[in-house]
Write an enzyme that holds these catalytic residues in place. Structure first.
Site, mmCIF file in Angstrom:
data_model
loop_
_atom_site.group_PDB
_atom_site.id
_atom_site.type_symbol
_atom_site.label_atom_id
_atom_site.label_comp_id
_atom_site.label_asym_id
_atom_site.label_seq_id
_atom_site.Cartn_x
_atom_site.Cartn_y
_atom_site.Cartn_z
ATOM 1 N N GLU A 59 0.682 -1.349 -0.332
ATOM 2 C CA GLU A 59 -0.232 0.220 0.393
ATOM 3 C C GLU A 59 1.174 1.256 0.337
ATOM 4 O OE1 GLU A 59 -3.878 1.957 1.948
ATOM 5 O OE2 GLU A 59 -3.393 -0.115 2.583
ATOM 6 N N ASP A 111 9.450 7.924 0.448
ATOM 7 C CA ASP A 111 8.985 7.877 -0.650
ATOM 8 C C ASP A 111 8.609 6.961 -1.750
ATOM 9 O OD1 ASP A 111 8.724 8.616 -3.451
ATOM 10 O OD2 ASP A 111 9.358 11.074 -3.255
ATOM 11 N N ASP A 133 -2.990 12.681 -3.323
ATOM 12 C CA ASP A 133 -2.876 13.488 -3.064
ATOM 13 C C ASP A 133 -3.196 14.093 -4.527
ATOM 14 O OD1 ASP A 133 -2.746 16.388 -3.473
ATOM 15 O OD2 ASP A 133 -1.085 16.097 -1.348
ATOM 16 N N LYS A 137 -3.977 21.650 -9.493
ATOM 17 C CA LYS A 137 -3.571 22.445 -10.225
ATOM 18 C C LYS A 137 -2.747 22.000 -11.763
ATOM 19 C CE LYS A 137 -3.553 26.383 -6.604
ATOM 20 N NZ LYS A 137 -3.394 27.428 -6.437
ATOM 21 N N ASP A 169 -10.999 10.710 -5.338
ATOM 22 C CA ASP A 169 -12.141 11.437 -5.667
ATOM 23 C C ASP A 169 -12.522 13.119 -6.628
ATOM 24 O OD1 ASP A 169 -10.933 12.594 -3.670
ATOM 25 O OD2 ASP A 169 -12.410 12.276 -2.162
ATOM 26 N N THR A 207 -12.411 4.478 4.953
ATOM 27 C CA THR A 207 -11.422 5.160 5.705
ATOM 28 C C THR A 207 -12.473 6.461 6.000
ATOM 29 O OG1 THR A 207 -10.209 6.901 4.198
ATOM 30 C CG2 THR A 207 -9.619 4.910 4.253
#
Length: 229
Positions: A59, A111, A133, A137, A169, A207
């Site tokens: 994950e 990372d 994330d 933009k 989403d 979640t």
């Protein structure tokens, strides 16, 4: 205190830590995390990190760890590896591991792009990238996790028949990620009808973050299968 930022050869965008950890969380970071993490150099092989399990799952960016811990708690015969750069998320994962007495989870504050490059081919049965994330933009598009190179890497580390799930989403992220994943020759999108990506899969764990409905669309779940060699 163990508040060092994760080592990375790339620039990591977004927060590295949030509010101060509780005394318990800090204790777990100091005492438990070193034993559950792995070195910054050399191969990252799930078979070596979690030997003896019938399957291995990765994950990426597990956030508050509810999905990671929930999946691991209901699949004790599967080894789970979680990678998350946000210190507070890692601390929550450690709390969940301790509370559930889990011995099938390894986590690292890092990372994931760097870690994936050190993983062997066909290492995982499943890979999850849930609600990353979106960097909505246009000028920040290069910061999104799904890029042409990472899409290829995600395919590479999957076993033939292995599954990748990317959920979001945010419309701009879905519109960005889907073509990149479809362009990977070894990946096959499993959707046969709209409900296959509009309806949460039966094995999905919702979640608190998802429940906040912070995005601009209902969640979409893009499942891909690694084609046989």
């Amino acid at each position: 205190m163990s508040e060092e930022k994760p080592a990375s050869s790339r620039r990591l965008y977004g927060r590295a830590k949030g509010h101060a950890l509780s005394a318990r969380q800090q204790h777990l970071v100091d005492t438990m995390l070193p034993g559950l993490s792995w070195a910054d150099e050399g191969a990252v092989d799930p078979q070596a990190l979690l030997p003896g399990f019938k399957a291995h799952v990765l994950e990426i960016g597990f956030g508050a760890s509810e999905h990671l811990i929930g999946q691991a708690a209901r699949a004790s015969d599967t080894g789970f590896i979680g990678i998350e750069p946000f210190l507070n998320g890692v601390a929550k994962a450690l709390t969940g591991i301790e509370e559930h007495g889990l011995s099938n989870v390894r986590v690292k504050r890092a990372d994931a792009r760097d870690e994936i490059e050190r993983m062997p081919d066909a290492a995982f049965d499943r890979v999850f990238l849930l609600f990353p994330d979106p960097w909505p933009k246009k000028r920040h598009a290069f910061r999104r996790f799904v890029q042409a190179d990472t899409a290829a890497q995600l395919s590479r580390i999957l076993k033939p028949g292995g599954r990748l799930r990317v959920a979001t989403d945010v419309r701009v992220y879905a519109d960005w990620a889907l073509p990149l994943l479809l362009d990977v020759p070894e990946l096959q999108w499993t959707a046969a009808c709209a409900d296959d990506w509009r309806v949460a899969p039966e094995d999905h764990i919702t979640t608190r973050y998802q429940s906040k409905h912070l995005g601009d669309i209902d969640p979409v779940f893009m499942d891909f299968e690694r084609k046989a060699a």
